[in-house]
Design a protein around this motif. Sequence first.
Motif, PDB file in Angstrom:
ATOM      1  N   LEU A 164      23.399  28.456  35.163  1.00 53.70           N
ATOM      2  CA  LEU A 164      24.548  28.166  34.301  1.00 53.70           C
ATOM      3  C   LEU A 164      25.592  27.428  35.130  1.00 53.70           C
ATOM      4  CD1 LEU A 164      25.956  28.686  31.519  1.00 53.70           C
ATOM      5  CD2 LEU A 164      26.936  30.742  32.542  1.00 53.70           C
ATOM      6  N   SER A 165      26.027  26.287  34.653  1.00 51.34           N
ATOM      7  CA  SER A 165      27.014  25.495  35.396  1.00 51.34           C
ATOM      8  C   SER A 165      28.319  26.269  35.578  1.00 51.34           C
ATOM      9  CB  SER A 165      27.296  24.200  34.636  1.00 51.34           C
ATOM     10  OG  SER A 165      28.416  23.550  35.210  1.00 51.34           O
ATOM     11  N   LEU A 166      28.949  26.086  36.737  1.00 51.36           N
ATOM     12  CA  LEU A 166      30.247  26.717  36.989  1.00 51.36           C
ATOM     13  C   LEU A 166      31.379  25.872  36.405  1.00 51.36           C
ATOM     14  CD1 LEU A 166      29.927  27.786  40.769  1.00 51.36           C
ATOM     15  CD2 LEU A 166      29.289  29.077  38.724  1.00 51.36           C
ATOM     16  N   GLU A 167      31.010  24.780  35.743  1.00 50.64           N
ATOM     17  CA  GLU A 167      32.017  23.809  35.330  1.00 50.64           C
ATOM     18  C   GLU A 167      33.041  24.326  34.328  1.00 50.64           C
ATOM     19  OE1 GLU A 167      31.599  19.301  33.724  1.00 50.64           O
ATOM     20  OE2 GLU A 167      30.048  20.024  35.085  1.00 50.64           O
ATOM     21  N   GLU A 168      32.555  25.049  33.301  1.00 52.75           N
ATOM     22  CA  GLU A 168      33.487  25.513  32.260  1.00 52.75           C
ATOM     23  C   GLU A 168      33.816  26.977  32.510  1.00 52.75           C
ATOM     24  OE1 GLU A 168      32.291  24.734  28.240  1.00 52.75           O
ATOM     25  OE2 GLU A 168      34.070  25.729  27.427  1.00 52.75           O
ATOM     26  N   ALA A 169      34.946  27.211  33.126  1.00 58.04           N
ATOM     27  CA  ALA A 169      35.285  28.572  33.544  1.00 58.04           C
ATOM     28  C   ALA A 169      36.707  28.927  33.168  1.00 58.04           C
ATOM     29  CB  ALA A 169      35.107  28.701  35.051  1.00 58.04           C
ATOM     30  N   SER A 170      36.886  30.195  32.880  1.00 60.57           N
ATOM     31  CA  SER A 170      38.215  30.738  32.617  1.00 60.57           C
ATOM     32  C   SER A 170      38.455  31.842  33.633  1.00 60.57           C
ATOM     33  CB  SER A 170      38.230  31.297  31.190  1.00 60.57           C
ATOM     34  OG  SER A 170      39.336  32.132  30.987  1.00 60.57           O
ATOM     35  N   VAL A 171      39.548  31.751  34.349  1.00 58.87           N
ATOM     36  CA  VAL A 171      39.844  32.738  35.384  1.00 58.87           C
ATOM     37  C   VAL A 171      41.180  33.403  35.065  1.00 58.87           C
ATOM     38  CG1 VAL A 171      40.340  33.079  37.843  1.00 58.87           C
ATOM     39  CG2 VAL A 171      38.560  31.456  37.137  1.00 58.87           C
ATOM     40  N   LYS A 172      41.167  34.716  35.060  1.00 57.19           N
ATOM     41  CA  LYS A 172      42.405  35.460  34.815  1.00 57.19           C
ATOM     42  C   LYS A 172      42.603  36.465  35.944  1.00 57.19           C
ATOM     43  CE  LYS A 172      41.195  35.476  29.967  1.00 57.19           C
ATOM     44  NZ  LYS A 172      41.108  36.243  28.723  1.00 57.19           N
ATOM     45  N   ILE A 173      43.812  36.531  36.425  1.00 58.60           N
ATOM     46  CA  ILE A 173      44.138  37.456  37.506  1.00 58.60           C
ATOM     47  C   ILE A 173      45.435  38.172  37.144  1.00 58.60           C
ATOM     48  CG2 ILE A 173      44.762  37.659  39.952  1.00 58.60           C
ATOM     49  CD1 ILE A 173      43.085  35.097  40.431  1.00 58.60           C
ATOM     50  N   SER A 174      45.399  39.471  37.204  1.00 62.35           N
ATOM     51  CA  SER A 174      46.604  40.254  36.955  1.00 62.35           C
ATOM     52  C   SER A 174      46.788  41.194  38.143  1.00 62.35           C
ATOM     53  CB  SER A 174      46.447  41.038  35.656  1.00 62.35           C
ATOM     54  OG  SER A 174      47.645  41.705  35.342  1.00 62.35           O
ATOM     55  N   ALA A 175      47.991  41.186  38.719  1.00 61.56           N
ATOM     56  CA  ALA A 175      48.257  42.004  39.907  1.00 61.56           C
ATOM     57  C   ALA A 175      49.715  42.421  39.906  1.00 61.56           C
ATOM     58  CB  ALA A 175      47.939  41.210  41.169  1.00 61.56           C
ATOM     59  N   GLY A 176      50.010  43.430  40.678  1.00 57.67           N
ATOM     60  CA  GLY A 176      51.410  43.812  40.863  1.00 57.67           C
ATOM     61  C   GLY A 176      51.858  44.970  39.993  1.00 57.67           C
ATOM     62  N   PRO A 177      53.126  45.353  40.161  1.00 55.27           N
ATOM     63  CA  PRO A 177      53.679  46.522  39.464  1.00 55.27           C
ATOM     64  C   PRO A 177      53.923  46.241  37.982  1.00 55.27           C
ATOM     65  CG  PRO A 177      55.400  45.404  40.709  1.00 55.27           C
ATOM     66  CD  PRO A 177      54.107  44.692  41.027  1.00 55.27           C
ATOM     67  N   PRO A 178      54.214  47.279  37.216  1.00 56.77           N
ATOM     68  CA  PRO A 178      54.563  47.072  35.801  1.00 56.77           C
ATOM     69  C   PRO A 178      55.815  46.198  35.713  1.00 56.77           C
ATOM     70  CG  PRO A 178      55.057  49.331  36.484  1.00 56.77           C
ATOM     71  CD  PRO A 178      54.278  48.695  37.595  1.00 56.77           C
ATOM     72  N   LEU A 190      61.696  57.493  34.444  1.00 60.37           N
ATOM     73  CA  LEU A 190      60.296  57.880  34.677  1.00 60.37           C
ATOM     74  C   LEU A 190      59.741  57.204  35.923  1.00 60.37           C
ATOM     75  CD1 LEU A 190      58.982  57.494  31.007  1.00 60.37           C
ATOM     76  CD2 LEU A 190      59.517  59.628  32.202  1.00 60.37           C
ATOM     77  N   TRP A 191      58.729  57.829  36.506  1.00 58.24           N
ATOM     78  CA  TRP A 191      58.010  57.163  37.584  1.00 58.24           C
ATOM     79  C   TRP A 191      57.141  56.073  36.965  1.00 58.24           C
ATOM     80  CZ3 TRP A 191      52.983  56.032  38.929  1.00 58.24           C
ATOM     81  CH2 TRP A 191      52.785  55.587  40.241  1.00 58.24           C
ATOM     82  N   ALA A 192      56.997  54.980  37.681  1.00 58.71           N
ATOM     83  CA  ALA A 192      56.124  53.888  37.236  1.00 58.71           C
ATOM     84  C   ALA A 192      55.520  53.254  38.484  1.00 58.71           C
ATOM     85  CB  ALA A 192      56.909  52.859  36.443  1.00 58.71           C
ATOM     86  N   GLY A 193      54.373  52.672  38.326  1.00 59.78           N
ATOM     87  CA  GLY A 193      53.724  52.045  39.479  1.00 59.78           C
ATOM     88  C   GLY A 193      52.280  51.713  39.172  1.00 59.78           C
TER      89      GLY A 193
ATOM     90  N   PRO B 204      48.772  56.585  44.472  1.00 56.62           N
ATOM     91  CA  PRO B 204      49.683  55.791  43.641  1.00 56.62           C
ATOM     92  C   PRO B 204      50.684  54.993  44.470  1.00 56.62           C
ATOM     93  CG  PRO B 204      50.146  58.156  43.441  1.00 56.62           C
ATOM     94  CD  PRO B 204      48.889  58.021  44.237  1.00 56.62           C
ATOM     95  N   THR B 205      50.975  53.781  43.996  1.00 54.31           N
ATOM     96  CA  THR B 205      51.981  52.923  44.616  1.00 54.31           C
ATOM     97  C   THR B 205      53.140  52.803  43.631  1.00 54.31           C
ATOM     98  OG1 THR B 205      50.253  51.648  45.710  1.00 54.31           O
ATOM     99  CG2 THR B 205      52.420  50.611  45.555  1.00 54.31           C
ATOM    100  N   ALA B 206      54.335  53.196  44.078  1.00 49.02           N
ATOM    101  CA  ALA B 206      55.491  53.165  43.167  1.00 49.02           C
ATOM    102  C   ALA B 206      55.954  51.735  42.915  1.00 49.02           C
ATOM    103  CB  ALA B 206      56.623  53.994  43.757  1.00 49.02           C
TER     104      ALA B 206
END
Lengths: 229, 229
Positions: A164-178, A190-193, B204-206
């Motif tokens: 399968l060709s790598l040509e048509e790709a969708s990349v999503k990255i989610s990182a970090g705190p709320p 409230l605590w969050a993290g 957990p990371t705050a």
Amino acid sequence: MTHSELPRTLTPTDRTRLRRFKENASFERADLEAILDAGFVCHLGVIVDGVPMVVPTVYGRDERYLYVHGSVASRSLTGAADDADETICVTVTHVDGLVLARSVFEHGVNYRCAMLYGVPRTLTDDAEKTEALRLITEHTAPGQWDYARRPSRKELAATTVLALSLEEASVKISAGPPDDGDSADAELGLWAGTLPLTTRWGAPTADPVLPASRTAPAHIVARAGTRQG
Amino acid sequence: MTHSELPRTLTPTDRTRLRRFKENASFERADLEAILDAGFVCHLGVIVDGVPMVVPTVYGRDERYLYVHGSVASRSLTGAADDADETICVTVTHVDGLVLARSVFEHGVNYRCAMLYGVPRTLTDDAEKTEALRLITEHTAPGQWDYARRPSRKELAATTVLALSLEEASVKISAGPPDDGDSADAELGLWAGTLPLTTRWGAPTADPVLPASRTAPAHIVARAGTRQG
């Protein structure tokens, strides 16, 4: 085309252009490659008798293609002539952790996800097929191509491999705190993290039929304790 | 219908009856439930403009249905009227380890996988929707439904929730050592066995905007170090 000649950014299509959560989209080829290289199984989506079917399977890749065993898509391939569109979707997902916000609504997941779309090509050339099997083996079980017995002519003939060709790709990255730390909900006190999720290889377990003197080779032992993903 | 009234075995359909690797099939409801309960994200397969699309998403379940946020399937739902069949597929996969055989051909993966098929129902009743969101939240982030702020009326209205029956399910389980220990390849004298893969929650990371005095609640701290899957 060598790798250095490939464009460093991916060209979005209607399918891969994100309609939601645009902030998570990446069109960097390096991100796509990193996600594919860090993955172990992909989820292959095919249409069988008009119904989507999502199957986990191992894979490998080179600079242009992702390779999977055709057997997992056999039901689709068998019926392919009946299908209007033979396009498949391959998704590789890493779940990096849980995002714990002040409100249930803002809870989420930190993840890296690559989705590929395309019409796969069934490999027919024995040399190309062998190389694809080497890539799948070395991605899944590094070192085993040189250690274990390689496919015989008969085994090669019995294995369908799709590219399968790598040509048509969708990349999503989610990182970090709320991201509700500056919302009205922050006043709730409230605590969050985040709560990270990590996948690791454990110690090898020998096939019980082996004599105790037969110890695992260095490339297998070395993988124990390392992170997958 | 209470749980005890549900049949303990799943009724195979043409889609869920395994055509390959029959030895791995399970039609025990308890196996299906255990795989769903141990999972964190599922891979949702939908057809969009005639093409399969595989999207990772969190989920929850009760005795009859699996619930997912509709937003991830929104592209499918939006175009549903155009599609001949609105059946979706939801797959939950646990990768338990790598099976290292004497030959490349016999290499494999130990895994537990559940696939559900069905036409999802979009929840419209607020009480039913709230309960489904509670189930998704408690499956994903146990304890947070009672700790974090629950969905407001506005947030509830903004959230689409789909219910997919657990009725049509395919369960596959593969475990144990490689099975070429009594084949001709055993004479090669190679090491063979399995390499386990384990996923665990970390500490957990705050959220960095929180004061250092705001410590994580007990239900979050307790999850650190536990196994997922």
